[in-house]
Design an enzyme around this catalytic site. Structure first.
Site, short mmCIF file in Angstrom:
data_model
loop_
_atom_site.label_atom_id
_atom_site.label_comp_id
_atom_site.label_asym_id
_atom_site.label_seq_id
_atom_site.Cartn_x
_atom_site.Cartn_y
_atom_site.Cartn_z
N HIS A 177 35.17 46.14 28.90
CA HIS A 177 35.74 46.30 30.24
C HIS A 177 37.11 46.98 30.18
CE1 HIS A 177 37.03 45.50 34.34
NE2 HIS A 177 38.09 44.89 33.87
N GLU B 192 32.71 49.98 37.14
CA GLU B 192 32.14 50.47 35.89
C GLU B 192 30.69 50.93 36.08
OE1 GLU B 192 33.83 46.64 34.32
OE2 GLU B 192 33.49 47.68 32.42
N LYS C 146 43.96 42.16 44.54
CA LYS C 146 43.23 41.01 44.01
C LYS C 146 43.41 39.74 44.84
CE LYS C 146 42.09 42.76 39.79
NZ LYS C 146 40.77 42.66 39.14
N THR D 158 36.89 40.47 33.46
CA THR D 158 35.53 40.95 33.66
C THR D 158 34.77 41.00 32.33
OG1 THR D 158 36.41 42.33 35.39
CG2 THR D 158 34.19 42.85 34.63
N TYR E 211 49.42 49.06 41.22
CA TYR E 211 49.49 48.22 40.02
C TYR E 211 50.51 48.66 38.97
CZ TYR E 211 47.22 51.05 36.42
OH TYR E 211 46.95 52.00 35.48
N GLU F 170 34.27 41.32 40.28
CA GLU F 170 34.41 41.27 38.83
C GLU F 170 33.68 40.03 38.34
OE1 GLU F 170 38.45 41.82 37.38
OE2 GLU F 170 38.22 44.00 37.66
N ARG G 90 39.71 48.25 44.80
CA ARG G 90 40.10 49.20 43.75
C ARG G 90 41.10 50.25 44.22
NH1 ARG G 90 38.98 46.31 39.41
NH2 ARG G 90 36.79 45.74 39.32
N TYR H 164 41.98 39.47 30.29
CA TYR H 164 41.45 40.83 30.31
C TYR H 164 40.79 40.99 28.95
CZ TYR H 164 42.25 45.90 31.43
OH TYR H 164 42.16 47.24 31.74
N GLN I 60 44.48 48.50 44.52
CA GLN I 60 44.92 48.20 43.15
C GLN I 60 45.43 49.45 42.42
OE1 GLN I 60 41.69 46.66 40.75
NE2 GLN I 60 42.92 46.53 38.89
N THR J 92 39.52 34.96 45.49
CA THR J 92 38.87 34.81 44.19
C THR J 92 37.92 33.63 44.34
OG1 THR J 92 40.94 35.49 43.14
CG2 THR J 92 39.29 34.45 41.72
N GLU K 36 33.21 37.22 36.10
CA GLU K 36 34.05 36.50 35.15
C GLU K 36 33.58 35.06 35.01
OE1 GLU K 36 38.26 36.86 35.44
OE2 GLU K 36 38.22 38.85 36.38
N ASP L 226 36.24 37.75 40.69
CA ASP L 226 37.60 38.23 40.92
C ASP L 226 37.50 39.49 41.79
OD1 ASP L 226 40.26 38.90 40.72
OD2 ASP L 226 40.07 39.79 38.73
N ASP M 161 44.66 35.20 34.94
CA ASP M 161 43.45 35.97 34.63
C ASP M 161 43.70 36.80 33.37
OD1 ASP M 161 40.83 36.63 35.05
OD2 ASP M 161 41.26 38.25 36.46
N ARG N 180 43.50 55.61 33.36
CA ARG N 180 44.57 56.25 32.60
C ARG N 180 44.09 57.34 31.65
NH1 ARG N 180 45.64 50.93 32.81
NH2 ARG N 180 44.37 50.57 30.96
#
Lengths: 418, 418
Positions: free
Chosen positions: B134, B365, B254, B351, B245, B200, B238, B129, B241, B258, B202, B234, B127, B143
């Protein structure tokens, strides 16, 4: 004891009876085999002679497959019975195959005459990060002392998905990877061959029987789902990895190749070497709480033969028992969300570093990110691997005069593509 | 035009001709099919009647397989010729199958009467990114604004390995995952069902023909290695994750599932919808530099049907053309280190979020990490998915009166295991 002679330091005494895939010059079709001493035992040939009729309905079909997957999918009672039966057939006492010269000739091949193949069709490969020493060492180098061990690390076995397509069997040569790396801190990345190709000393288990999507494997049942264990070299291009890995983890720094040893040593064979692992603090959540010991006392070693040298030099001695999170905890954690494991899936331990500097499981740690050199033979040192350097990982258990081991996990780094 | 009638807004006009795997009540063996309008075309039945003899040596063997892998491994000239041949067979003008009622009855099935299956045996799933919007949005939430987009992001398509075993076909119900999550910041994690199950939006391409370990795929050849494209959800927990992660990337957040759409739309069908993607600054390194357009103008949509509701409500409209790094760049990057791709490998876009708030591709989001609510039908809102909520991703291209689409990618979240 077996009537096939094994040296006292052999990894493959009759107490082992590993499983693997071989082909021979006379028969190039890969098929299931075991090994005693320096001989491969062609199980498809034994099956053809009817010797597994009491254990397996279609032994010939199962043992003539090019991977262990069919055999592994049959479940632990069959694995155990098969191993015991082979021990009996090759025992030096009692009725055995000893006098059936014609069949022995067909089924028993000097190891030097066989080619070994990847033992499983690996659907998914996961790599954990289960040595506290390794996670701490790498954390300090990649993120500084304060952020070395993330807050989650002592609560769960951190792991990530690896690349199954590039898992290869011992003896496969791998090209040095090209990629983006930052040569001067703060500057733009440049494209070219990795200048920091490293090993990671790991072990890995193969999933024998899995679980359906949406189900979980209980931590105290987990060992029965594992078929066996191999040595694993998780080759790593540290410069590519350092640049790419934030925030989604290692990718091209790892997936150019991962080498596993050819002979899968069963959980049954390893059972006598179970010991208690490190004390876990904080206490794991109930779904990770195990009854009884589940670490394995397996001595591990990394040996390097530099291209300009004449021999292998041991650069590290470690032990699987240092691993903080057990294989069983890894499998329970992996499936607690309903993720389905399939026969042949491979789960790596992560680099097994011990508490002392001479037990670190990667050159990154042994050289402290290239700050010092590893002494090989006279006048030859290394920080990372150079083109045409060769490496062997080895491992064995020993207790009460019984020794079983894993053979070797060998690789060679070829020059990068131009 | 086809003699099989298609509505003007059908995703499956004769300009599409996707490939998938079906079974029928009369014949439960999964096999290769195409689709026109609301009908599935059993290609194994057509092959049995000899209709592909001019294109494929063993059409019946290839089209009676339970996945597309055999067909995909034959390479682009065969894919293209097969698609054109099907268009001719079902054309309303010229000699076609129109009058062969007996064969049409055997080969053409109302879509409501067929079951669709996972189109490929997926060896590895990666996958990416690749949407800047996104990556920036999630980066801010996970972060903070300063560390949102990592320094590497504009230099390479960031990607990670996903879990192949839990990729399922549209229509599969998935259980809410259990796992560790931190309910109060700074406190110890607790075990239980995820309270932040998200989608997600995708798209993903299936690798048709790959490369050997140690070789690379040139960015300007990359499209010819791709067989086709599907929608992909996907699913993401959250809370699991966010806790797990760092530093190795998403894992249990995840890999509980899927979902991909059932009909693979070929690169040939998508070619008329090629457009220029976003301007790339800095200029990509030469191995990522493409000649000509390689983004696709594909309208995308997320629709939710809440358990207590009566209908689907569209919660986002996006477009694949927003993706910063193209599929071709993703494939070139993935293999530049020699990583081998195999027929059937799946590569997700990440995403696809657009620049405006109503085009964000995840509930994370759209609700800005749960700070606001998504309005569904009268009196019903969501921050994340509740048990038994259903979701559909949809996508289509339209140009010069020609429309082709992807059908739907449907899923339902069942309650967690107790």
């Amino acid at each position: 004891m077996s009537f096939i002679e094994t040296k006292p330091d052999s990894d493959f005494s009759i107490h082992n009876i590993p499983f693997g895939i071989i082909s021979t010059p006379q028969n190039p079709a890969p098929r299931v085999a075991s090994r005693i001493g320096d001989f491969a035992i062609d199980l498809s040939a034994l099956a053809q002679a009817g010797l597994f009729a009491s254990i397996l309905e279609d032994a010939q079909g199962v043992f003539s497959q090019p991977t262990l997957n069919s055999f592994m999918s049959l479940g632990k009672p069959v694995w155990s019975a098969t191993r015991k039966h082979i021990q009996k057939l090759f025992s030096s006492s009692g009725p055995s195959l000893h006098d059936n010269k014609e069949l022995l000739e067909r089924a028993v091949h000097p190891i030097s005459s066989v080619k070994t193949h990847l033992p499983a069709n690996i659907g998914d490969y996961t790599d954990f990060y289960a040595s506290k020493e390794h996670a701490t060492n790498v954390g300090i180098m990649f993120r500084g002392k304060e952020n070395a061990l993330m807050p989650n690390w002592t609560h769960l076995p951190v792991g990530y998905h690896g690349r199954a397509s590039s898992v290869v069997v011992s003896g496969t040569e791998l090209k040095r990877p090209n990629g983006q790396r930052v040569l001067v801190k703060g500057e733009a990345p440049q494209f070219g061959p990795s200048v920091r190709v490293d090993c990671e000393l790991e072990m890995a288990f193969l999933v024998g029987t899995g679980n359906n999507l949406g189900d979980s494997i209980n931590v105290n049942d987990a060992k029965d789902h594992m078929f066996g264990v191999v040595l694993m070299n998780d080759w790593s291009a540290r410069d590519i990895q350092a640049w790419e890995y934030v925030p989604l983890g290692p990718f091209l720094g790892k997936n150019f190749g991962t080498t596993i040893s050819a002979w899968v040593v069963t959980m049954d064979a390893l059972e006598p070497f179970l010991v208690n692992g490190p004390t876990q603090d904080p206490k794991p959540l109930p779904y990770l709480a195990e009854n009884g010991p589940s670490a394995y006392d397996i001595n591990l070693e990394i040996k390097v033969k530099p291209v300009e040298g004449t021999k292998y030099t041991t650069i590290s001695r470690s032990n699987l028992k240092y691993m903080y999170w057990s294989f069983a905890q890894q499998l329970a954690h992996h499936t607690v969300n309903g993720c389905n494991m399939r026969t042949g899936d491979l789960c790596g331990s992560g680099t097994i570093s011990g508490p002392t500097e001479d037990s670190f499981g990667s050159m990154l740690e042994l050289t402290w990110s290239g700050a010092k050199e590893i002494q090989l033979e006279e006048g030859i040192t290394r920080k990372f691997l150079q083109d045409n350097d060769e490496m062997i990982l080895a491992g064995y258990c020993e207790k009460d005069g019984i020794r079983i081991g894993f053979g070797e996990c060998h690789g060679k780094i070829l020059p990068a593509n131009k």
